[in-house]
Write an enzyme that holds these catalytic residues in place. Sequence first.
Site, PDB file in Angstrom:
ATOM      1  N   LYS A 226       0.852  -1.204   0.000  1.00  0.00           N
ATOM      2  CA  LYS A 226       0.000   0.000   0.000  1.00  0.00           C
ATOM      3  C   LYS A 226       0.876   1.240   0.000  1.00  0.00           C
ATOM      4  CE  LYS A 226       0.992   1.086   4.501  1.00  0.00           C
ATOM      5  NZ  LYS A 226       1.829   2.206   4.906  1.00  0.00           N
TER       6      LYS A 226
ATOM      7  N   ASP B 233      -2.176  -1.481  10.727  1.00  0.00           N
ATOM      8  CA  ASP B 233      -2.542  -1.474   9.303  1.00  0.00           C
ATOM      9  C   ASP B 233      -3.182  -2.791   8.852  1.00  0.00           C
ATOM     10  OD1 ASP B 233      -1.466   1.037   9.173  1.00  0.00           O
ATOM     11  OD2 ASP B 233       0.340   0.452   8.074  1.00  0.00           O
TER      12      ASP B 233
HETATM   13  P1  ATP Z   1       4.294  -0.437   7.761  1.00  0.00           P
HETATM   14  O1  ATP Z   1       4.134   0.358   6.513  1.00  0.00           O
HETATM   15  O2  ATP Z   1       3.065  -1.229   8.183  1.00  0.00           O
HETATM   16  O3  ATP Z   1       4.953   0.312   8.889  1.00  0.00           O
HETATM   17  P2  ATP Z   1       6.751  -1.521   6.889  1.00  0.00           P
HETATM   18  O4  ATP Z   1       6.735  -1.682   5.408  1.00  0.00           O
HETATM   19  O5  ATP Z   1       7.413  -0.275   7.394  1.00  0.00           O
HETATM   20  O6  ATP Z   1       5.284  -1.617   7.419  1.00  0.00           O
HETATM   21  P3  ATP Z   1       7.389  -4.316   7.281  1.00  0.00           P
HETATM   22  O7  ATP Z   1       7.819  -4.633   5.893  1.00  0.00           O
HETATM   23  O8  ATP Z   1       6.087  -4.828   7.713  1.00  0.00           O
HETATM   24  O9  ATP Z   1       7.470  -2.740   7.563  1.00  0.00           O
HETATM   25  O10 ATP Z   1       8.569  -4.838   8.239  1.00  0.00           O
HETATM   26  C1  ATP Z   1       8.803  -4.327   9.532  1.00  0.00           C
HETATM   27  C2  ATP Z   1       9.632  -5.330  10.357  1.00  0.00           C
HETATM   28  O11 ATP Z   1       8.841  -6.468  10.668  1.00  0.00           O
HETATM   29  C3  ATP Z   1      10.878  -5.847   9.653  1.00  0.00           C
HETATM   30  O12 ATP Z   1      11.983  -5.488  10.412  1.00  0.00           O
HETATM   31  C4  ATP Z   1      10.719  -7.366   9.596  1.00  0.00           C
HETATM   32  O13 ATP Z   1      11.870  -8.061   9.981  1.00  0.00           O
HETATM   33  C5  ATP Z   1       9.572  -7.681  10.552  1.00  0.00           C
HETATM   34  N1  ATP Z   1       8.629  -8.688   9.997  1.00  0.00           N
HETATM   35  C6  ATP Z   1       7.960  -9.616  10.689  1.00  0.00           C
HETATM   36  N2  ATP Z   1       7.157 -10.330   9.887  1.00  0.00           N
HETATM   37  C7  ATP Z   1       7.298  -9.849   8.646  1.00  0.00           C
HETATM   38  C8  ATP Z   1       6.717 -10.183   7.388  1.00  0.00           C
HETATM   39  N3  ATP Z   1       5.842 -11.181   7.249  1.00  0.00           N
HETATM   40  N4  ATP Z   1       7.076  -9.450   6.325  1.00  0.00           N
HETATM   41  C9  ATP Z   1       7.963  -8.423   6.460  1.00  0.00           C
HETATM   42  N5  ATP Z   1       8.541  -8.081   7.617  1.00  0.00           N
HETATM   43  C10 ATP Z   1       8.223  -8.790   8.720  1.00  0.00           C
END
Ligand code: ATP
Length: 291
Positions: free
Chosen positions: A11, A137
């Site tokens: 997203k 989210d």
């Molecule tokens: P948001 O936009 O919801 O803040 P994000 O894109 O910033 O998400 P994610 O990609 O969800 O962040 O990853 C955040 C942290 O969560 C990473 O450091 C990762 O190691 C951990 N993590 C745990 N499970 C997952 C998963 N299924 N996919 C990605 N990261 C994960």
Amino acid sequence: MDTHLRRTPGKINLLLRVTGRTANGFHELRTLFHAVPEAADEIAVDFDAPPGIAVRCSLPGVPENEENIVWRAAERFARLRGIEPCWAFEIGKKIPVAAGMGGGSSDAGCVLALLDRRFPGLPREELLRCAISVGADVPFFLDPGDAAARGIGEKLEKLSPLPMPPLLIVSPGFPVSAAWAYRHLERMTPPEQAEAELAALEKALRRKDFPAAAALCANDLEHALFAKFPLLAMLGSALEEAGALCVHVSGSGPVLFALFDSVGKRHEAAGRLGEADFAGAGIEVMECAER
Ligand code: ATP
């Protein structure tokens, strides 16, 4: 084996306003979500696996134990339904990690939707409560598309598909933790202002007034990111020089999105980012299909 496969998109947040903090420390937001199928993970689940919950991920560095958000979502669902799980999940990771595109939340939302279809009967309200307890989210990703969210994310308003101008997404290729971005939040927006912006942005998109919509896109978390990471500011300037109507960080970053008034300009901008200044920087550029 009893295997099911589903793709789940990333997203962007076209608008992300932080409007306050709850007594227990959560941030209150007003946000407009837009799903991005061009960056999508693939979730395979085997409902006939050895007892317990197993998680594997194609990308090294993503946890494969109870720290994976998929594991937490599945465990909570099993507990709520009183099920002894025999589930194995495989995540094909394409959504950039720790990038502001909601990769983990997307996986968790997809898994809850898959489990809910396989083991129906949980009232919608309870499924939503389960999703929000896993991550702010996650409710959006139960049925991703376009949506406005309020509160800490639990007040979700599903919107019919919004017209979207040519959209370019740029992942600079390094991670930023959401905790870091929120710690460095420099300003909040009064809730009434954020509410008015949300309504005006939706209206501008509906009437396809894309310059007006671009002027309304904003992100309260981005100031610290642009200040801390010079590459982001460079990418932002290059996109603006190439004619972007606006350039913003998505979520807690560092992914950038840019809106354009023509596919041609967007394509030219994408090409420019492939040129000398950014060669070898590990950036990924996604030109999104028109909808
Ligand atoms: P948001 O936009 O919801 O803040 P994000 O894109 O910033 O998400 P994610 O990609 O969800 O962040 O990853 C955040 C942290 O969560 C990473 O450091 C990762 O190691 C951990 N993590 C745990 N499970 C997952 C998963 N299924 N996919 C990605 N990261 C994960």
